[in-house]
Design a protein around this motif. Structure first.
Motif, mmCIF file in Angstrom:
data_model
loop_
_atom_site.group_PDB
_atom_site.id
_atom_site.type_symbol
_atom_site.label_atom_id
_atom_site.label_comp_id
_atom_site.label_asym_id
_atom_site.label_seq_id
_atom_site.Cartn_x
_atom_site.Cartn_y
_atom_site.Cartn_z
ATOM 1 N N UNK A 45 0.818 -1.216 0.000
ATOM 2 C CA UNK A 45 0.000 0.000 0.000
ATOM 3 C C UNK A 45 0.851 1.266 0.000
ATOM 4 N N UNK A 46 2.156 1.113 -0.063
ATOM 5 C CA UNK A 46 3.067 2.242 -0.017
ATOM 6 C C UNK A 46 3.543 2.612 -1.427
ATOM 7 N N UNK A 47 3.764 3.899 -1.646
ATOM 8 C CA UNK A 47 4.327 4.376 -2.905
ATOM 9 C C UNK A 47 5.794 4.746 -2.667
ATOM 10 N N UNK A 48 6.654 4.231 -3.541
ATOM 11 C CA UNK A 48 8.092 4.442 -3.404
ATOM 12 C C UNK A 48 8.589 5.202 -4.628
ATOM 13 N N UNK A 49 9.347 6.282 -4.455
ATOM 14 C CA UNK A 49 9.911 6.978 -5.615
ATOM 15 C C UNK A 49 10.833 6.021 -6.381
ATOM 16 N N UNK A 50 10.640 5.960 -7.688
ATOM 17 C CA UNK A 50 11.409 5.045 -8.530
ATOM 18 C C UNK A 50 11.618 5.692 -9.889
ATOM 19 N N UNK A 51 12.413 5.039 -10.722
ATOM 20 C CA UNK A 51 12.656 5.550 -12.066
ATOM 21 C C UNK A 51 12.759 4.395 -13.051
#
Length: 153
Positions: A45-51
Motif C-alpha cells: 500500500x506504499x508508494x516508493x519513488x522510482x525511475x
C-alpha cells in the motif's frame, strides 16, 4: 541494487495486464538522481519513488541531450533498457515471453497482481557494458541465479 517488478491487472478488464520493472530512486547513483524521471512504484500500500531502467543504465553522454539524438543513442538506449526490463520481468513472471515488454498483455488466464523487490547487478551507467552483447544478454548477466528466491515487496 534492487528492482521493483510488478504485474497489475488493467482496471475493468478480465485478463489484461501490464508489467513494470522500476528502480527505487535510493538505488540510483546520487549524481544521476536529479536527471531521472521520478515515478511512483507501488509496494503493497506504499508508494516508493522510482525511475525507469533507461535512466539508470544511460551513459553520462545521454544527459547531454543535444548529443543523444544525432548520435543515435536514444534508439540504442531504448533497446538496451527495454531488453533488460524484459529479461527481468520474464525471470520473475515466466508468462511474459515477449522479447521487449509490450505496454499491455492479454493473458489466457487470470493471475493475481503481484509485486517483488529483487536484487540485480548494479545497472548505474551500465549501457556500455550491456549494449555490445544485448542480443545475447541473459538473466545470469544481470545477477540472477537459478536458486534465487523471490521476496514479496
Amino acid at each position: 541494487m534492487d528492482i521493483i517488478v510488478s504485474r497489475s491487472r488493467v482496471a475493468n478488464t478480465a485478463s489484461t495486464y501490464f508489467y513494470r520493472a522500476l528502480v527505487p530512486l535510493d538505488h540510483v547513483a546520487v549524481l544521476r538522481r536529479p536527471r531521472c524521471v521520478v515515478l511512483q512504484a507501488r509496494i503493497n500500500m506504499e508508494r516508493v519513488p522510482a525511475t525507469r531502467i533507461a535512466d539508470v543504465v544511460a551513459p553520462a553522454s545521454w544527459f547531454e541531450r543535444e548529443l543523444a539524438t544525432p548520435c543515435g543513442l536514444a534508439a540504442q538506449l531504448n533497446l538496451v533498457a527495454r531488453r533488460i526490463e524484459a529479461i527481468i520481468i520474464h525471470t520473475v513472471f515466466p508468462e511474459m515471453t515477449a522479447r521487449l515488454t509490450p505496454p499491455m498483455v492479454m493473458l489466457d488466464f487470470s493471475p493475481v497482481e503481484a509485486c517483488y523487490r529483487i536484487p540485480v547487478t548494479d545497472l548505474n551507467a551500465a549501457f556500455e557494458r550491456f549494449a555490445p552483447e544485448i542480443d545475447r544478454l541473459t538473466a545470469a548477466d544481470l545477477g540472477f541465479s537459478q536458486d534465487r528466491q523471490l521476496r514479496a515487496a
